[in-house]
Design a protein around this motif. Structure first.
Motif, PDB file in Angstrom:
ATOM      1  N   ALA A 226       0.862  -1.184   0.000  1.00 38.44           N
ATOM      2  CA  ALA A 226       0.000   0.000   0.000  1.00 38.44           C
ATOM      3  C   ALA A 226       0.895   1.230   0.000  1.00 38.44           C
ATOM      4  CB  ALA A 226      -0.914   0.007   1.223  1.00 38.44           C
ATOM      5  N   THR A 227       0.397   2.313  -0.578  1.00 40.70           N
ATOM      6  CA  THR A 227       1.122   3.587  -0.595  1.00 40.70           C
ATOM      7  C   THR A 227       0.291   4.644   0.122  1.00 40.70           C
ATOM      8  OG1 THR A 227       2.355   3.142  -2.639  1.00 40.70           O
ATOM      9  CG2 THR A 227       2.000   5.453  -2.055  1.00 40.70           C
ATOM     10  N   ILE A 228       0.939   5.360   1.040  1.00 42.09           N
ATOM     11  CA  ILE A 228       0.264   6.429   1.778  1.00 42.09           C
ATOM     12  C   ILE A 228       0.926   7.756   1.435  1.00 42.09           C
ATOM     13  CG2 ILE A 228      -0.484   7.262   4.036  1.00 42.09           C
ATOM     14  CD1 ILE A 228       0.111   4.469   5.140  1.00 42.09           C
ATOM     15  N   VAL A 229       0.117   8.717   0.988  1.00 41.35           N
ATOM     16  CA  VAL A 229       0.631  10.059   0.689  1.00 41.35           C
ATOM     17  C   VAL A 229       0.255  10.977   1.844  1.00 41.35           C
ATOM     18  CG1 VAL A 229       0.671  11.962  -0.952  1.00 41.35           C
ATOM     19  CG2 VAL A 229       0.292   9.619  -1.771  1.00 41.35           C
ATOM     20  N   VAL A 230       1.286  11.515   2.493  1.00 43.42           N
ATOM     21  CA  VAL A 230       1.087  12.386   3.659  1.00 43.42           C
ATOM     22  C   VAL A 230       1.533  13.799   3.286  1.00 43.42           C
ATOM     23  CG1 VAL A 230       1.616  12.765   6.087  1.00 43.42           C
ATOM     24  CG2 VAL A 230       1.618  10.428   5.166  1.00 43.42           C
ATOM     25  N   GLU A 231       0.608  14.670   3.018  1.00 48.03           N
ATOM     26  CA  GLU A 231       0.863  16.044   2.602  1.00 48.03           C
ATOM     27  C   GLU A 231       1.580  16.087   1.249  1.00 48.03           C
ATOM     28  OE1 GLU A 231       0.757  19.088   6.196  1.00 48.03           O
ATOM     29  OE2 GLU A 231       2.749  18.215   5.923  1.00 48.03           O
ATOM     30  N   ALA A 232       0.910  16.716   0.292  1.00 52.93           N
ATOM     31  CA  ALA A 232       1.486  16.860  -1.046  1.00 52.93           C
ATOM     32  C   ALA A 232       0.853  18.059  -1.725  1.00 52.93           C
ATOM     33  CB  ALA A 232       1.248  15.600  -1.873  1.00 52.93           C
ATOM     34  N   ALA A 233       1.688  18.868  -2.341  1.00 51.85           N
ATOM     35  CA  ALA A 233       1.172  20.002  -3.110  1.00 51.85           C
ATOM     36  C   ALA A 233       0.511  19.493  -4.389  1.00 51.85           C
ATOM     37  CB  ALA A 233       2.305  20.969  -3.434  1.00 51.85           C
ATOM     38  N   GLU A 234      -0.111  20.400  -5.101  1.00 58.29           N
ATOM     39  CA  GLU A 234      -0.909  19.997  -6.265  1.00 58.29           C
ATOM     40  C   GLU A 234      -0.067  19.339  -7.356  1.00 58.29           C
ATOM     41  OE1 GLU A 234      -4.818  21.847  -8.479  1.00 58.29           O
ATOM     42  OE2 GLU A 234      -3.374  23.181  -7.522  1.00 58.29           O
ATOM     43  N   LYS A 235       1.207  19.726  -7.465  1.00 59.63           N
ATOM     44  CA  LYS A 235       2.078  19.142  -8.486  1.00 59.63           C
ATOM     45  C   LYS A 235       3.242  18.395  -7.853  1.00 59.63           C
ATOM     46  CE  LYS A 235       0.886  22.546 -12.026  1.00 59.63           C
ATOM     47  NZ  LYS A 235       1.405  23.552 -12.991  1.00 59.63           N
ATOM     48  N   SER A 236       3.026  17.832  -6.700  1.00 55.32           N
ATOM     49  CA  SER A 236       4.064  17.107  -5.974  1.00 55.32           C
ATOM     50  C   SER A 236       4.453  15.817  -6.686  1.00 55.32           C
ATOM     51  CB  SER A 236       3.560  16.779  -4.566  1.00 55.32           C
ATOM     52  OG  SER A 236       4.405  15.850  -3.935  1.00 55.32           O
ATOM     53  N   GLY A 237       5.736  15.451  -6.564  1.00 55.09           N
ATOM     54  CA  GLY A 237       6.199  14.163  -7.091  1.00 55.09           C
ATOM     55  C   GLY A 237       5.526  12.997  -6.407  1.00 55.09           C
ATOM     56  N   SER A 238       4.998  13.219  -5.214  1.00 55.13           N
ATOM     57  CA  SER A 238       4.306  12.149  -4.492  1.00 55.13           C
ATOM     58  C   SER A 238       3.067  11.682  -5.248  1.00 55.13           C
ATOM     59  CB  SER A 238       3.891  12.640  -3.102  1.00 55.13           C
ATOM     60  OG  SER A 238       5.012  13.061  -2.362  1.00 55.13           O
ATOM     61  N   LEU A 239       2.471  12.570  -6.031  1.00 52.74           N
ATOM     62  CA  LEU A 239       1.296  12.187  -6.816  1.00 52.74           C
ATOM     63  C   LEU A 239       1.688  11.228  -7.929  1.00 52.74           C
ATOM     64  CD1 LEU A 239      -0.679  15.554  -7.073  1.00 52.74           C
ATOM     65  CD2 LEU A 239      -0.558  13.897  -5.209  1.00 52.74           C
ATOM     66  N   ILE A 240       2.935  11.343  -8.398  1.00 52.43           N
ATOM     67  CA  ILE A 240       3.446  10.388  -9.393  1.00 52.43           C
ATOM     68  C   ILE A 240       3.535   9.002  -8.764  1.00 52.43           C
ATOM     69  CG2 ILE A 240       5.424   9.780 -10.842  1.00 52.43           C
ATOM     70  CD1 ILE A 240       6.052  12.787 -11.028  1.00 52.43           C
ATOM     71  N   THR A 241       4.027   8.961  -7.528  1.00 49.16           N
ATOM     72  CA  THR A 241       4.110   7.679  -6.808  1.00 49.16           C
ATOM     73  C   THR A 241       2.726   7.075  -6.641  1.00 49.16           C
ATOM     74  OG1 THR A 241       5.967   8.621  -5.565  1.00 49.16           O
ATOM     75  CG2 THR A 241       5.077   6.525  -4.791  1.00 49.16           C
ATOM     76  N   ALA A 242       1.757   7.917  -6.292  1.00 51.86           N
ATOM     77  CA  ALA A 242       0.388   7.430  -6.111  1.00 51.86           C
ATOM     78  C   ALA A 242      -0.176   6.879  -7.421  1.00 51.86           C
ATOM     79  CB  ALA A 242      -0.499   8.555  -5.588  1.00 51.86           C
ATOM     80  N   THR A 243       0.116   7.551  -8.518  1.00 54.86           N
ATOM     81  CA  THR A 243      -0.359   7.088  -9.830  1.00 54.86           C
ATOM     82  C   THR A 243       0.249   5.741 -10.179  1.00 54.86           C
ATOM     83  OG1 THR A 243      -0.630   9.364 -10.592  1.00 54.86           O
ATOM     84  CG2 THR A 243      -0.483   7.661 -12.288  1.00 54.86           C
ATOM     85  N   TYR A 244       1.559   5.612  -9.925  1.00 57.21           N
ATOM     86  CA  TYR A 244       2.218   4.317 -10.156  1.00 57.21           C
ATOM     87  C   TYR A 244       1.565   3.230  -9.300  1.00 57.21           C
ATOM     88  CZ  TYR A 244       6.250   6.082 -12.842  1.00 57.21           C
ATOM     89  OH  TYR A 244       7.066   6.618 -13.806  1.00 57.21           O
ATOM     90  N   ALA A 245       1.342   3.533  -8.033  1.00 57.96           N
ATOM     91  CA  ALA A 245       0.761   2.545  -7.116  1.00 57.96           C
ATOM     92  C   ALA A 245      -0.595   2.064  -7.616  1.00 57.96           C
ATOM     93  CB  ALA A 245       0.642   3.135  -5.710  1.00 57.96           C
TER      94      ALA A 245
END
Length: 360
Positions: A226-245
């Motif tokens: 599972a992937t957990i995103v904790v605080e991310a701006a609108e264009k954060s690289g973390s959203l890329i991780t979420a998309t991959y997940a």
């Protein structure tokens, strides 16, 4: 080391991205005299490969280049794990753009009960509190915490895991011999001394570059259940991780936040677009594949390798018949046989037409 593994190390040493390594490897894997063949013949074999990649292969091919990488790895206790190896990470083997090889510092390659945690590099006090709460809430499950060793949420995930005696894994966008960012040197050293791993698809000496970090995010998400995103701006690289997940069939959680907070815009958007909302550890524990008792059911039945693979794919959310077919490359008839056996053993059931779920 046999020729095919030498070839992968050589291609990796050219600082190619994985897609170039794969394309070149497919043209060269049976060319046992690759290092000796004349350049004109080699150029013809590489026809269709991009000019940049082709020119670098012809210009730099030599066994000495491979030997130099192997020497560095030996001196620094870096393992080279290729997709040809039986012990290659299963979670990486099945993803889109699966890495042809990875470099690893650390000993124990087994990753169990992985949770990937990513987020802002400039977290608020709220984000820091949430990471601490997540880690403390899952300690009893003894999960492996996976992140990217960046500033902010990544570093907090590693630090909290270490403080709570949990194993943690850092996935880098540079060579595993390079500590980046340098201020996270203590995390790097503690991860290794506590039995964790440092992983990268890039060979030693490769410096971090901006384009490499989004690519490494697919490995962060793949290694976790599972992937957990904790605080991310609108264009954060973390959203890329979420998309991959999500594309890998993993559960994606996002921590909601103040609608006026820049650091929460990305997470709120993920929730709006279908990610699971994280409000407490119960949300996570309910959804984690390894929290359920599926493994107990599975262990009561003797499954062959093909049946186990299909069962594991369904347990990871790859549940549609066509998607399973694409991942496994089995003939349709064979996959139908496997599905039938798993249904008869009461391990899976058809939740809708040509879609399956694990029996809870």
């Amino acid at each position: 080391m046999d020729f095919k593994r030498e070839l992968l190390v050589f291609l990796s040493s050219l600082d190619f991205e994985n897609e170039n390594i794969k394309a070149a490897y497919e043209k060269l894997e049976d060319l046992e005299n690759f290092f000796e063949i004349d350049s004109e013949s080699l150029e013809q074999i590489l026809e269709g490969l991009g000019g940049f990649a082709k020119n670098r292969i012809i210009k730099y091919r030599s066994r000495q280049r491979v030997e130099k990488v192997l020497e560095i790895c030996q001196k620094q206790n870096i393992q080279i794990i290729t997709s040809l190896d039986d012990y290659f990470f299963d979670n990486l083997r099945m993803i889109e753009n699966s890495p042809m090889l990875v470099y690893v510092k650390g000993e124990d390659l087994e990753i169990t009960r992985g949770i990937s945690i990513v987020g802002s590099r400039k977290p608020t006090a709220y984000g820091q509190m949430v990471v601490k709460s997540i880690i403390e809430g899952v300690v009893s499950l003894e999960p492996t915490i996976i992140s990217g060793m960046a500033y902010g949420i990544d570093a907090l995930a590693h630090e909290n895991a270490l403080e709570n005696g949990l194993r943690t894994i850092c996935v880098l966008g540079c060579g595993v011999d390079i500590i980046y960012p340098k201020r996270n040197k203590t995390i790097y050293e503690r991860v290794l001394s506590s039995g964790g791993l440092i992983i990268s698809e890039y060979p030693p000496k490769v410096e971090p570059r901006p384009h490499k970090f989004p690519l490494r995010n697919r490995i962060i998400s793949a290694l976790g259940e599972a992937t957990i995103v904790v605080e991310a701006a609108e264009k954060s690289g973390s959203l890329i991780t979420a998309t991959y997940a999500a594309s890998q069939g993993k559960e994606v959680f996002a921590v909601p936040g103040n609608i006026n907070s820049i650091n929460s815009k990305g997470c709120n958007k993920l929730i709006r677009d279908g990610a699971s909302i994280y409000t407490s550890c119960e949300d996570l524990l309910e959804a984690l594949p390894f929290k359920n008792k599926n493994k107990v059911n599975k262990e009561k039945v003797s499954l062959d390798m093909d049946q186990t693979l299909v069962y594991d794919l369904i347990s990871k959310g790859i549940s549609k018949f066509d998607d399973i077919l694409e991942k496994t490359k089995y003939p349709t008839k064979r996959l139908n046989e496997i599905i039938t056996i798993l249904e008869m053993e009461d391990l899976i059931y058809a939740s809708s037409f040509n879609e399956y779920e694990i029996v809870r």
